[in-house]
Motif scaffolding. Sequence first.
Motif, PDB file in Angstrom:
ATOM      1  N   ASP A 289       1.131  -1.202   0.354  1.00 21.62           N
ATOM      2  CA  ASP A 289       0.282   0.553   0.228  1.00 21.62           C
ATOM      3  C   ASP A 289       0.875   1.198   0.026  1.00 21.62           C
TER       4      ASP A 289
ATOM      5  N   ASP B  67       0.110   3.717   1.610  1.00 18.19           N
ATOM      6  CA  ASP B  67      -0.292   5.307   1.946  1.00 18.19           C
ATOM      7  C   ASP B  67       0.704   3.945   3.469  1.00 18.19           C
TER       8      ASP B  67
ATOM      9  N   ILE C  24      -1.542   3.028   6.707  1.00 18.25           N
ATOM     10  CA  ILE C  24      -2.676   1.921   6.278  1.00 18.25           C
ATOM     11  C   ILE C  24      -1.773   1.047   6.329  1.00 18.25           C
ATOM     12  N   ARG C  25      -0.014   0.426   5.557  1.00 15.42           N
ATOM     13  CA  ARG C  25       0.291  -0.402   6.286  1.00 15.42           C
ATOM     14  C   ARG C  25       0.950  -0.291   8.085  1.00 15.42           C
TER      15      ARG C  25
ATOM     16  N   ASP D 135      -2.757  -3.211  -2.345  1.00 13.19           N
ATOM     17  CA  ASP D 135      -4.448  -1.916  -2.337  1.00 13.19           C
ATOM     18  C   ASP D 135      -4.335  -1.966  -4.261  1.00 13.19           C
TER      19      ASP D 135
ATOM     20  N   ASP E 119      -0.317  -0.112 -10.518  1.00 13.16           N
ATOM     21  CA  ASP E 119      -1.525  -0.431  -9.681  1.00 13.16           C
ATOM     22  C   ASP E 119      -1.148  -2.060  -9.112  1.00 13.16           C
ATOM     23  N   GLY E 120      -2.724  -1.661  -8.231  1.00 16.12           N
ATOM     24  CA  GLY E 120      -2.315  -2.845  -7.328  1.00 16.12           C
ATOM     25  C   GLY E 120      -3.558  -4.204  -8.448  1.00 16.12           C
TER      26      GLY E 120
ATOM     27  N   LEU F 297      -6.922  -4.840  -1.518  1.00 17.36           N
ATOM     28  CA  LEU F 297      -8.067  -3.414  -0.369  1.00 17.36           C
ATOM     29  C   LEU F 297      -8.374  -2.640  -1.706  1.00 17.36           C
ATOM     30  N   SER F 298      -9.518  -2.517  -1.580  1.00 16.86           N
ATOM     31  CA  SER F 298      -9.694  -1.319  -2.027  1.00 16.86           C
ATOM     32  C   SER F 298     -10.524   0.179  -1.037  1.00 16.86           C
ATOM     33  N   SER F 299     -10.448   0.815  -2.190  1.00 14.21           N
ATOM     34  CA  SER F 299     -11.024   2.185  -0.967  1.00 14.21           C
ATOM     35  C   SER F 299     -12.129   2.961  -2.383  1.00 14.21           C
TER      36      SER F 299
ATOM     37  N   TYR G 217     -11.574  -9.499  -1.271  1.00 10.94           N
ATOM     38  CA  TYR G 217     -10.915  -8.247  -1.354  1.00 10.94           C
ATOM     39  C   TYR G 217     -11.510  -7.608   0.046  1.00 10.94           C
TER      40      TYR G 217
ATOM     41  N   LYS H 226     -12.079   0.005   1.729  1.00 10.60           N
ATOM     42  CA  LYS H 226     -11.298   1.052   2.813  1.00 10.60           C
ATOM     43  C   LYS H 226     -12.421   1.411   3.225  1.00 10.60           C
TER      44      LYS H 226
END
Length: 230
Positions: free
Chosen positions: A9, A11, A14-15, A53, A60-61, A79-81, A99, A102
Amino acid sequence: MPIKILVVDDDAHIREVVRFTLAKAGLEVIEAGDGQKALDLFRRTNPDLIVLDITMPELDGLAVCREVRKTSDVPILFLSSRTDEVDRVVGLEVGGDDYVIKPFSPRELVARVQAILKRSRGKASGAAEAKELTSGAVRLDVLGHGSYWKDKKVVLTATEFSLLKTFLTAPERVYSRDQLMDQAYDGGVNVSDRTIDSHIRNLRAKYAKAGCKDLIETLHGVGYKLGSCR
């Protein structure tokens, strides 16, 4: 040896949250802050599971998942926002096992990680399970976590493997989506109908590519069963 989880990730907060949560559950955590470093660590450390993420700059993931799937069936938890379910389903279609949205609860994250690890390691509960399951030309090596159509190996994710194992355990049985969810996720986490449909679609596509055109049959309004392609 401790179970090793690669957490990816961009962030740092978050990690940190994920690392603390998984370490508290007795899991070893290694971290990457971007997609390229994630691929480097994946190749060097051979993790048991990747928490990945989706939204990261540069690589990207989804791109990381596609690259990993070229050589490995290691379980991947996204992990998905993103709240749009279509976006989450895309993650499953490129090879993800599950999944988490967040913001997530630590308890849900641990439950999903443990459920995936259980599927990937083929742990049985209760009576000893068969070492191999077959129906016609479809074969699962349960202990070796291998899946085959005739003499061709079909690479499946842990969740896909678990679902196919469910079908092969009772080849004539029809399963509703809820029953498949309970089998694949041990009833410990909630997933949507679209999630199961995505995994079924992936199973069909992978076996169709190997030559089995009708692995799973849909009974509209009822559920799914093993198809005639055996």
